[in-house]
Design a protein around this motif. Sequence first.
Motif, PDB file in Angstrom:
ATOM      1  N   ALA A  83      53.289  17.021 -24.250  1.00  7.23           N
ATOM      2  CA  ALA A  83      53.886  15.824 -23.644  1.00  7.23           C
ATOM      3  C   ALA A  83      53.624  15.808 -22.151  1.00  7.23           C
ATOM      4  O   ALA A  83      53.604  16.856 -21.508  1.00  7.23           O
ATOM      5  N   SER A 118      50.250  24.174 -13.245  1.00  6.39           N
ATOM      6  CA  SER A 118      51.493  24.161 -14.010  1.00  6.39           C
ATOM      7  C   SER A 118      51.998  25.592 -14.104  1.00  6.39           C
ATOM      8  O   SER A 118      51.247  26.498 -14.467  1.00  6.39           O
ATOM      9  N   GLY A 128      58.000  19.347 -15.767  1.00  6.15           N
ATOM     10  CA  GLY A 128      57.603  18.747 -17.040  1.00  6.15           C
ATOM     11  C   GLY A 128      58.680  18.882 -18.099  1.00  6.15           C
ATOM     12  O   GLY A 128      59.682  19.579 -17.911  1.00  6.15           O
ATOM     13  N   ASP A 129      58.475  18.213 -19.228  1.00 10.64           N
ATOM     14  CA  ASP A 129      59.421  18.255 -20.346  1.00 10.64           C
ATOM     15  C   ASP A 129      59.709  19.674 -20.821  1.00 10.64           C
ATOM     16  O   ASP A 129      60.802  19.965 -21.269  1.00 10.64           O
ATOM     17  N   ASP A 130      58.721  20.532 -20.730  1.00  9.06           N
ATOM     18  CA  ASP A 130      58.890  21.907 -21.211  1.00  9.06           C
ATOM     19  C   ASP A 130      59.468  22.831 -20.144  1.00  9.06           C
ATOM     20  O   ASP A 130      59.575  24.035 -20.356  1.00  9.06           O
ATOM     21  N   GLY A 131      59.830  22.303 -18.980  1.00 11.50           N
ATOM     22  CA  GLY A 131      60.391  23.116 -17.901  1.00 11.50           C
ATOM     23  C   GLY A 131      59.349  23.667 -16.949  1.00 11.50           C
ATOM     24  O   GLY A 131      59.686  24.373 -16.002  1.00 11.50           O
ATOM     25  N   PRO A 175      54.437  15.397 -18.173  1.00 11.98           N
ATOM     26  CA  PRO A 175      55.634  15.785 -17.441  1.00 11.98           C
ATOM     27  C   PRO A 175      56.568  14.592 -17.233  1.00 11.98           C
ATOM     28  O   PRO A 175      56.153  13.442 -17.228  1.00 11.98           O
ATOM     29  N   ARG A 176      57.825  14.886 -17.056  1.00 14.01           N
ATOM     30  CA  ARG A 176      58.804  13.856 -16.734  1.00 14.01           C
ATOM     31  C   ARG A 176      59.652  14.344 -15.573  1.00 14.01           C
ATOM     32  O   ARG A 176      59.708  15.525 -15.289  1.00 14.01           O
ATOM     33  N   GLN A 177      60.323  13.437 -14.925  1.00 11.71           N
ATOM     34  CA  GLN A 177      61.169  13.807 -13.805  1.00 11.71           C
ATOM     35  C   GLN A 177      62.508  14.298 -14.322  1.00 11.71           C
ATOM     36  O   GLN A 177      63.067  13.760 -15.261  1.00 11.71           O
ATOM     37  N   VAL A 178      63.031  15.332 -13.677  1.00 14.46           N
ATOM     38  CA  VAL A 178      64.313  15.913 -14.014  1.00 14.46           C
ATOM     39  C   VAL A 178      65.180  15.865 -12.771  1.00 14.46           C
ATOM     40  O   VAL A 178      64.674  15.921 -11.657  1.00 14.46           O
ATOM     41  N   THR A 208      47.141  12.911 -18.367  1.00 11.98           N
ATOM     42  CA  THR A 208      48.575  12.607 -18.242  1.00 11.98           C
ATOM     43  C   THR A 208      48.868  11.213 -17.700  1.00 11.98           C
ATOM     44  O   THR A 208      50.007  10.783 -17.736  1.00 11.98           O
ATOM     45  N   SER A 224      64.609  24.598 -10.281  1.00 11.93           N
ATOM     46  CA  SER A 224      65.055  24.725 -11.650  1.00 11.93           C
ATOM     47  C   SER A 224      65.431  26.175 -11.903  1.00 11.93           C
ATOM     48  O   SER A 224      64.588  27.052 -11.804  1.00 11.93           O
TER      49      SER A 224
END
Length: 140
Positions: free
Chosen positions: A40, A111, A91-94, A42-45, A132, A51
Amino acid sequence: MIKGALVLPLALAFLNGCSSLPDWIAPASTQAPAASKSAAPPRQVASVANSVDNPTQNQLMSLPKRQQAAILAEAVGHGCQGVSPYFMGIGDDGSAIWSIRCARGHAWAVSISPGPAGDTTVKRCTSFAAETHLSCFSKF
């Protein structure tokens, strides 16, 4: 895509007082198989900068830009002398996603996995953007 399992943690250890790295440690420079299409983007957290689930990222964020650039360039290999490190997001996976521009103009996406080993995956920014639909050197 290039994988460097121990590059960042060892580079961080070196900067934190170790006098030398073991002989068997070298920058990642071999090609790894292409990533599966199921990864997937990456997404913003909410807490992108630090983290707690990614100790290598936390340590990298605590360093001055010059040291960040040197460590990310070491992960890239290919003779990169890092000049512009840029934290893009988590990213989604941290995984922490960084961009690094090398002195000769090449740009890479790095990454950093959230595991204790801080495994790295490195791609040229052009490949990263094609896969991406995200640009290097921009927050996501």
